[in-house]
Design a protein around this motif. Sequence first.
Motif, mmCIF file in Angstrom:
data_model
loop_
_atom_site.group_PDB
_atom_site.id
_atom_site.type_symbol
_atom_site.label_atom_id
_atom_site.label_comp_id
_atom_site.label_asym_id
_atom_site.label_seq_id
_atom_site.Cartn_x
_atom_site.Cartn_y
_atom_site.Cartn_z
ATOM 1 N N LEU A 1 47.172 34.657 39.794
ATOM 2 C CA LEU A 1 46.489 35.733 39.830
ATOM 3 C C LEU A 1 44.744 35.941 38.844
ATOM 4 O O LEU A 1 44.768 36.336 39.022
ATOM 5 C CB LEU A 1 47.051 36.430 39.851
ATOM 6 C CG LEU A 1 47.881 36.355 40.656
ATOM 7 C CD1 LEU A 1 49.994 37.640 40.160
ATOM 8 C CD2 LEU A 1 47.312 38.096 41.916
ATOM 9 N N THR A 2 45.088 35.395 37.471
ATOM 10 C CA THR A 2 43.911 34.916 36.675
ATOM 11 C C THR A 2 42.781 34.482 37.036
ATOM 12 O O THR A 2 42.088 35.146 37.007
ATOM 13 C CB THR A 2 44.324 34.091 35.225
ATOM 14 O OG1 THR A 2 45.793 34.936 35.224
ATOM 15 C CG2 THR A 2 43.787 33.933 34.496
ATOM 16 N N SER A 3 42.717 33.197 38.095
ATOM 17 C CA SER A 3 42.673 32.616 38.884
ATOM 18 C C SER A 3 41.152 33.820 39.468
ATOM 19 O O SER A 3 40.045 33.764 39.565
ATOM 20 C CB SER A 3 42.628 31.732 39.170
ATOM 21 O OG SER A 3 41.207 30.717 40.137
ATOM 22 N N LEU A 4 41.922 34.368 40.247
ATOM 23 C CA LEU A 4 42.009 35.203 41.665
ATOM 24 C C LEU A 4 40.874 36.398 40.789
ATOM 25 O O LEU A 4 40.425 37.129 41.427
ATOM 26 C CB LEU A 4 43.027 36.168 42.420
ATOM 27 C CG LEU A 4 42.434 36.636 43.645
ATOM 28 C CD1 LEU A 4 41.970 36.255 44.598
ATOM 29 C CD2 LEU A 4 44.251 37.492 44.087
ATOM 30 N N ALA A 5 41.617 36.554 40.197
ATOM 31 C CA ALA A 5 41.307 38.605 39.613
ATOM 32 C C ALA A 5 40.052 37.853 38.010
ATOM 33 O O ALA A 5 39.426 38.826 37.240
ATOM 34 C CB ALA A 5 42.049 38.464 38.768
ATOM 35 N N GLN A 6 39.352 36.745 38.394
ATOM 36 C CA GLN A 6 38.914 36.538 36.483
ATOM 37 C C GLN A 6 37.139 37.601 36.486
ATOM 38 O O GLN A 6 37.221 37.811 35.862
ATOM 39 C CB GLN A 6 38.337 35.074 36.580
ATOM 40 C CG GLN A 6 37.432 34.540 37.532
ATOM 41 C CD GLN A 6 37.216 32.957 37.512
ATOM 42 O OE1 GLN A 6 36.558 32.057 37.250
ATOM 43 N NE2 GLN A 6 38.301 32.035 37.878
ATOM 44 N N GLN B 1 34.962 41.420 41.990
ATOM 45 C CA GLN B 1 35.362 41.469 43.588
ATOM 46 C C GLN B 1 36.259 39.746 43.045
ATOM 47 O O GLN B 1 35.789 39.185 42.084
ATOM 48 C CB GLN B 1 34.421 40.957 45.107
ATOM 49 C CG GLN B 1 33.745 41.982 44.692
ATOM 50 C CD GLN B 1 34.744 43.097 45.602
ATOM 51 O OE1 GLN B 1 35.463 43.116 46.461
ATOM 52 N NE2 GLN B 1 34.823 44.442 45.038
ATOM 53 N N PRO B 2 37.649 40.253 44.066
ATOM 54 C CA PRO B 2 38.709 38.617 43.827
ATOM 55 C C PRO B 2 37.461 37.117 44.309
ATOM 56 O O PRO B 2 36.427 37.463 44.712
ATOM 57 C CB PRO B 2 39.427 38.549 44.569
ATOM 58 C CG PRO B 2 39.411 40.539 45.179
ATOM 59 C CD PRO B 2 38.703 40.877 45.214
#
Length: 261
Positions: free
Chosen positions: A163-168, A178-179
């Motif tokens: 999720l950290t990668s997706l939401a960085q 954007q994701p």
Amino acid sequence: MTDRSRVHLLPVSVGGLASGVPRAPVGTLFLMAAKGGLVAPPRYGHPLLFGRNEPDVHLCVGAGDPCVSRCHGRLTCYGTEWWIRNEGRLPIRLPRSNLLVEGAEVPLEPGYSPLFIRTGPRVEHLLEVWVVSGTADRPRAEPHDSTGPRQAWELEPGERLVLTSLAQRYLRQEEYAQPLSWKQVAEELNALSGSARWTPHRAANVVERVRASLSGKEVRGLTRDEVGEPVGNALNHNLIVELLETTTLTPRDLALLNEDG
């Protein structure tokens, strides 16, 4: 002139409604704007009007701003439920960024709702609404009480990493964030781990489990049925916003992406 029978004006100096309202019967409506507020009991017999034309509305919103309609909206009580109708030209932004356009009408949710009329790139007029429900009011804090954070959701280490990668982009405060795509997430995680064990499908499955879990806990906007087609990035965007608002993810989590292995 507006009918103000059974409508009680609140003092202009009263604070905002976000921290709570006094005890009142279920269905009682509290309104607050920059110039003051009012309270109306349930089953009030006439619509409550708001807009910039102070003499002809119950509550003045956007005084002096020509982009706010003279009568921009009305609130009508049905039993213990209040409905809001947009009578103005500009949309009224409801919670979760839903826009109430001219001529549309929706019920207000129980509890607190901040409503905004945006008239320029950096100009918004706030109308605070609180509909008293049968549940207990939000606890009040005294000025010197310690700050209590919102309850964060629990994430497993693997979920937090994905999720950290997706939401960085959100965590880095990028404009119009954007994701990341699933392909970008998988490539980054493989680069971090020095292996090829992450695929776009595997990353998507991890996030889907988190969405399903929070949706089961009454977090809205995390399923296709709620969002509708085409979905696009909406499900991941709504999930990331929920994780940021609850401080489940914070910029400190970006350190996970800089670890070796």
